[in-house]
Design an enzyme around this catalytic site. Structure first.
Site, short mmCIF file in Angstrom:
data_model
loop_
_atom_site.label_atom_id
_atom_site.label_comp_id
_atom_site.label_asym_id
_atom_site.label_seq_id
_atom_site.Cartn_x
_atom_site.Cartn_y
_atom_site.Cartn_z
N SER A 154 0.82 -1.22 0.00
CA SER A 154 0.00 0.00 0.00
C SER A 154 0.85 1.26 0.00
CB SER A 154 -0.87 0.06 1.26
OG SER A 154 -1.97 -0.75 1.11
N HIS A 158 -3.26 0.44 -4.71
CA HIS A 158 -2.74 -0.76 -5.37
C HIS A 158 -3.09 -0.67 -6.86
CE1 HIS A 158 -1.72 -3.42 -1.84
NE2 HIS A 158 -2.35 -2.42 -1.25
N HIS A 193 -5.53 -9.39 -0.77
CA HIS A 193 -5.66 -9.64 0.67
C HIS A 193 -6.88 -10.52 0.92
CE1 HIS A 193 -3.99 -5.59 -0.05
NE2 HIS A 193 -3.24 -5.77 1.00
N TYR A 221 -8.96 -10.02 3.22
CA TYR A 221 -10.10 -9.17 3.60
C TYR A 221 -10.89 -8.65 2.40
CZ TYR A 221 -7.12 -5.02 2.72
OH TYR A 221 -6.31 -4.09 2.14
N GLU A 222 -10.31 -8.76 1.20
CA GLU A 222 -11.06 -8.35 0.01
C GLU A 222 -12.10 -9.41 -0.38
OE1 GLU A 222 -8.37 -6.27 -3.10
OE2 GLU A 222 -7.00 -7.43 -1.85
N ALA A 253 2.85 -1.87 4.11
CA ALA A 253 2.64 -0.79 5.06
C ALA A 253 2.25 -1.45 6.37
CB ALA A 253 1.52 0.12 4.57
N MET A 278 -1.82 -6.21 7.45
CA MET A 278 -2.91 -7.07 6.98
C MET A 278 -2.54 -7.91 5.76
SD MET A 278 -5.89 -4.21 7.15
CE MET A 278 -6.00 -3.01 8.47
N SER A 279 -1.26 -8.12 5.56
CA SER A 279 -0.85 -8.84 4.33
C SER A 279 0.39 -9.68 4.60
CB SER A 279 -0.55 -7.82 3.23
OG SER A 279 0.61 -7.09 3.55
N ASN A 292 2.29 4.31 10.56
CA ASN A 292 1.53 4.91 11.68
C ASN A 292 1.87 4.17 12.96
OD1 ASN A 292 -0.17 2.76 10.10
ND2 ASN A 292 -0.89 2.67 12.21
N HIS A 317 -6.85 4.97 6.61
CA HIS A 317 -6.08 4.50 5.45
C HIS A 317 -5.35 5.69 4.79
CE1 HIS A 317 -4.84 1.83 2.29
NE2 HIS A 317 -5.52 2.46 1.34
#
Ligand code: HPA
Length: 272
Positions: free
Chosen positions: A30, A61, A83, A85-86, A113, A211-212, A235, A247
């Site tokens: 990301s 992306h 991912h 989550y998609e 990220a 998350m990846s 962050n 995001h």
């Protein structure tokens, strides 16, 4: 169609477009897609033009596969990843790795990220991943094992190649970039974690959270590839600062470190 046949079909399609075997695959996370501009491009293919390939749905992306070279080294870059989550299943998320494995790509460099769990880190830091935690997420190897890819019970004792980690640290030193070395923890998302989850992860030994990455890394190691992982700390993780996460913040920090990140990645590709 089984994952092996699916990956093999895409491999054959891609091999018609290029006349070399990339040595290294690079996955751009990301907000880190600007590095793609450093590539001397031989072929650029939209994911949507590859039959059977998933498409990226996340902002930041681009959804392109780029074959080319950096510092004379042949590479393939994924500008945008998939991912869970998609809504994708693990076979979709690991499909690109399996295509690269079948093409004969030897090295897999993942970037992402991530939020800082370690309170001594700060946004804009780069972290070389030296290990990961993911036991509360489903494994990328769930289901029947296909021996053509790898063994049923692969070791994850050295998921991140020690020699690559040493070289990445050397690259940072050469460029005078301060880098962290730490443990990446995989959380499924797409929601950011709660402050209590982040406190728990810190107790478990995590330095960063994202998350990846882990499903791909597990598949790459299963497939015998050498892996290097770089996190861009975008962050402070939830609860460390008195502000909610967005995001937008992740994307903005990615943009801020673009130059440092690109220089670092270029040097890494050159020396590994
Ligand atoms: N948590 C999970 N994933 C992330 C974060 C975070 O704080 N920052 C960027 N990706």
């Amino acid at each position: 169609m089984k994952l092996y046949e699916r990956a093999n079909k895409i491999k054959e399609f891609l091999e018609e477009k290029i006349d070399f075997i990339p040595e290294t695959a690079i996955v751009l996370g990301s907000g880190l897609g600007e590095f793609a501009k450093e590539i001397k491009v031989d072929a650029e293919i939209d994911y949507k033009d590859i039959e059977g390939f998933p498409v990226s749905t996340v902002k930041g992306h681009a959804g392109k596969l780029i074959f080319g070279s950096i510092c004379g080294k042949k590479i393939v870059a994924m500008n945008g990843r998939f991912h869970l989550y998609e809504g994708y299943v693990t076979d979709d998320v690991t499909l690109p790795v399996r295509v690269f494995q079948l093409m004969g790509v030897q090295n897999y460099i993942v970037t992402n990220a991530a939020g800082a769990v370690n309170t001594s880190y700060k946004p804009g830091d780069l972290m070389i991943i030296n290990d990961h935690i993911s036991f509360f997420c489903p494994s990328a190897l769930t289901g029947e094992n296909d021996e053509r890819f790898g063994t049923r019970f692969p070791s994850m004792s050295e998921a991140y190649d020690k020699a690559f980690i040493a070289k990445a640290n050397e690259a940072a030193e050469k460029l005078n970039i301060k880098v962290q070395n730490g443990v990446y923890c995989y959380c499924k998302g797409p929601m950011f974690e709660t402050p209590a989850e982040i406190r728990a992860l810190r107790t478990l030994g995590a330095d960063a959270v994202g998350m990846s990455t882990v499903p791909e890394v597990v598949a790459a190691v299963h497939g015998g590839m050498r892996v290097l992982g770089i996190s861009c700390i975008t962050n402070m993780a939830a609860g460390i600062l008195d502000q909610p996460l967005t995001h937008q913040e992740v994307m903005e920090t990615g943009k801020m470190v673009e130059e440092k990140f690109s220089a670092f990645m270029k040097e890494i590709v050159f020396i590994i």
